[in-house]
Design a protein around this motif. Structure first.
Motif, PDB file in Angstrom:
ATOM      1  N   GLY A 110      41.294  54.512  50.549  1.00  0.00           N
ATOM      2  CA  GLY A 110      40.002  54.588  49.877  1.00  0.00           C
ATOM      3  C   GLY A 110      39.901  53.656  48.689  1.00  0.00           C
ATOM      4  N   LEU A 111      41.002  53.451  47.996  1.00  0.00           N
ATOM      5  CA  LEU A 111      40.969  52.551  46.851  1.00  0.00           C
ATOM      6  C   LEU A 111      40.768  51.104  47.282  1.00  0.00           C
ATOM      7  CD1 LEU A 111      43.763  54.052  44.607  1.00  0.00           C
ATOM      8  CD2 LEU A 111      41.304  54.172  44.274  1.00  0.00           C
ATOM      9  N   HIS A 113      38.930  50.160  49.586  1.00  0.00           N
ATOM     10  CA  HIS A 113      37.536  50.025  49.992  1.00  0.00           C
ATOM     11  C   HIS A 113      36.626  50.759  49.014  1.00  0.00           C
ATOM     12  CE1 HIS A 113      38.997  48.282  53.654  1.00  0.00           C
ATOM     13  NE2 HIS A 113      39.839  49.283  53.749  1.00  0.00           N
ATOM     14  N   ALA A 114      37.001  50.774  47.752  1.00  0.00           N
ATOM     15  CA  ALA A 114      36.272  51.545  46.740  1.00  0.00           C
ATOM     16  C   ALA A 114      34.862  51.018  46.560  1.00  0.00           C
ATOM     17  CB  ALA A 114      37.012  51.497  45.408  1.00  0.00           C
ATOM     18  N   ASP A 115      33.968  51.950  46.310  1.00  0.00           N
ATOM     19  CA  ASP A 115      32.584  51.568  46.046  1.00  0.00           C
ATOM     20  C   ASP A 115      32.231  51.721  44.575  1.00  0.00           C
ATOM     21  OD1 ASP A 115      32.464  54.278  45.660  1.00  0.00           O
ATOM     22  OD2 ASP A 115      31.032  54.666  47.270  1.00  0.00           O
ATOM     23  N   GLY A 116      33.228  51.997  43.766  1.00  0.00           N
ATOM     24  CA  GLY A 116      32.994  52.122  42.337  1.00  0.00           C
ATOM     25  C   GLY A 116      32.673  53.533  41.897  1.00  0.00           C
ATOM     26  N   ALA A 117      32.562  54.467  42.815  1.00  0.00           N
ATOM     27  CA  ALA A 117      32.143  55.816  42.464  1.00  0.00           C
ATOM     28  C   ALA A 117      33.298  56.722  42.080  1.00  0.00           C
ATOM     29  CB  ALA A 117      31.394  56.435  43.639  1.00  0.00           C
ATOM     30  N   ALA A 125      36.223  47.104  40.480  1.00  0.00           N
ATOM     31  CA  ALA A 125      36.725  45.748  40.224  1.00  0.00           C
ATOM     32  C   ALA A 125      38.172  45.594  40.690  1.00  0.00           C
ATOM     33  CB  ALA A 125      36.609  45.424  38.734  1.00  0.00           C
ATOM     34  N   TYR A 126      38.987  46.588  40.416  1.00  0.00           N
ATOM     35  CA  TYR A 126      40.396  46.508  40.799  1.00  0.00           C
ATOM     36  C   TYR A 126      40.550  46.505  42.315  1.00  0.00           C
ATOM     37  CZ  TYR A 126      45.356  47.476  40.986  1.00  0.00           C
ATOM     38  OH  TYR A 126      46.687  47.397  41.249  1.00  0.00           O
ATOM     39  N   ASP A 129      39.389  43.226  43.861  1.00  0.00           N
ATOM     40  CA  ASP A 129      40.389  42.164  43.697  1.00  0.00           C
ATOM     41  C   ASP A 129      41.507  42.314  44.733  1.00  0.00           C
ATOM     42  OD1 ASP A 129      41.827  39.969  42.265  1.00  0.00           O
ATOM     43  OD2 ASP A 129      43.232  41.606  41.831  1.00  0.00           O
ATOM     44  N   LEU A 130      42.009  43.534  44.913  1.00  0.00           N
ATOM     45  CA  LEU A 130      43.076  43.747  45.890  1.00  0.00           C
ATOM     46  C   LEU A 130      42.597  43.441  47.305  1.00  0.00           C
ATOM     47  CD1 LEU A 130      44.713  47.044  44.596  1.00  0.00           C
ATOM     48  CD2 LEU A 130      45.563  44.710  44.342  1.00  0.00           C
ATOM     49  N   SER A 131      41.409  43.878  47.627  1.00  0.00           N
ATOM     50  CA  SER A 131      40.858  43.634  48.957  1.00  0.00           C
ATOM     51  C   SER A 131      40.706  42.136  49.213  1.00  0.00           C
ATOM     52  CB  SER A 131      39.511  44.346  49.095  1.00  0.00           C
ATOM     53  OG  SER A 131      38.997  44.174  50.383  1.00  0.00           O
ATOM     54  N   GLU A 132      40.236  41.406  48.225  1.00  0.00           N
ATOM     55  CA  GLU A 132      40.092  39.949  48.370  1.00  0.00           C
ATOM     56  C   GLU A 132      41.445  39.272  48.541  1.00  0.00           C
ATOM     57  OE1 GLU A 132      37.778  38.741  44.974  1.00  0.00           O
ATOM     58  OE2 GLU A 132      35.958  39.711  45.761  1.00  0.00           O
ATOM     59  N   ARG A 133      42.470  39.750  47.837  1.00  0.00           N
ATOM     60  CA  ARG A 133      43.809  39.182  48.004  1.00  0.00           C
ATOM     61  C   ARG A 133      44.346  39.436  49.415  1.00  0.00           C
ATOM     62  NH1 ARG A 133      47.265  41.492  43.237  1.00  0.00           N
ATOM     63  NH2 ARG A 133      48.925  40.565  44.486  1.00  0.00           N
TER      64      ARG A 133
END
Length: 194
Positions: A110-111, A113-117, A125-126, A129-133
């Motif tokens: 879930g982290l 693919h977090a939606d900020g909620a 934001a964190y 960044d991980l997903s983009e990496r």
């Protein structure tokens, strides 16, 4: 009657400052295991016990629960990046490493693919960044025209959504079944050992 701690419950010997890197690595490995089995709300004391260190050592490395979770996520992503950068990297091999991390760290899906909620780890934001990496690492090993080129992260999200179950073995089995349904071959499911 006085109860004495068993050898497993005794506080480990202080190995001093030279053991800091080993203690941190042991804490990250222990956190991965504890979180996979009990979720992100598992007691930090269980992580320290599993790592063979006292809670004070845990807090010297990680000021709070979010810092422990972030360290595990960072290690997951770093291993995927290393697998993708290896001389003999193949898409299936890197997906095998990714699948291992999904199965072992199911509490963190879930982290990624977090939606900020959620509020955890300044999640949006964190996690972004991980997903983009992860995406950069995976794209770097895909040959031109690979079937995942256009829908890479959609496929990863679909597989990670299938990663459920009480044990890492069950979660791995479900992840591999999802990759098969997508028609994507996956190499050995294992951590990266460069």
């Amino acid at each position: 009657m006085t109860e004495h701690a068993t050898s497993e419950e005794r506080r480990p010997a202080n190995r001093g400052p030279r053991a800091a890197a080993g203690n941190r690595a042991a804490l990250v490995a222990a956190a991965r295991e504890i979180y996979a089995a009990h979720g992100l709300d598992a007691p930090l004391s269980a992580i320290a016990r599993r790592a063979g260190v006292g809670q004070g050592v845990l807090y010297r490395h990680f000021p709070d629960r979010d810092a422990v979770a972030a360290a595990v996520l960072e290690e997951n992503v770093r291993q995927i990046e290393q697998a993708a950068a290896a001389q003999d990297a193949t898409p299936g091999g890197v997906l095998g490493v990714l699948t291992w991390h999904l199965a072992q760290s199911a509490a963190f899906i879930g982290l990624l693919h977090a939606d900020g909620a959620s509020g955890r780890l300044s999640a949006h934001a964190y996690a972004q960044d991980l997903s983009e990496r992860v995406e950069r690492a995976l794209r770097g090993c895909l040959p031109d025209g690979h079937r995942l080129t256009d829908d890479l992260m959609l496929a990863v999200a679909m597989v990670s959504g299938a990663v459920t179950g009480p044990t890492p073995e069950t979660r791995e089995h479900r992840a591999l079944a999802a990759w098969r349904l997508l028609g994507v071959p996956v190499g050995p499911v294992r951590p990266f050992e460069g």
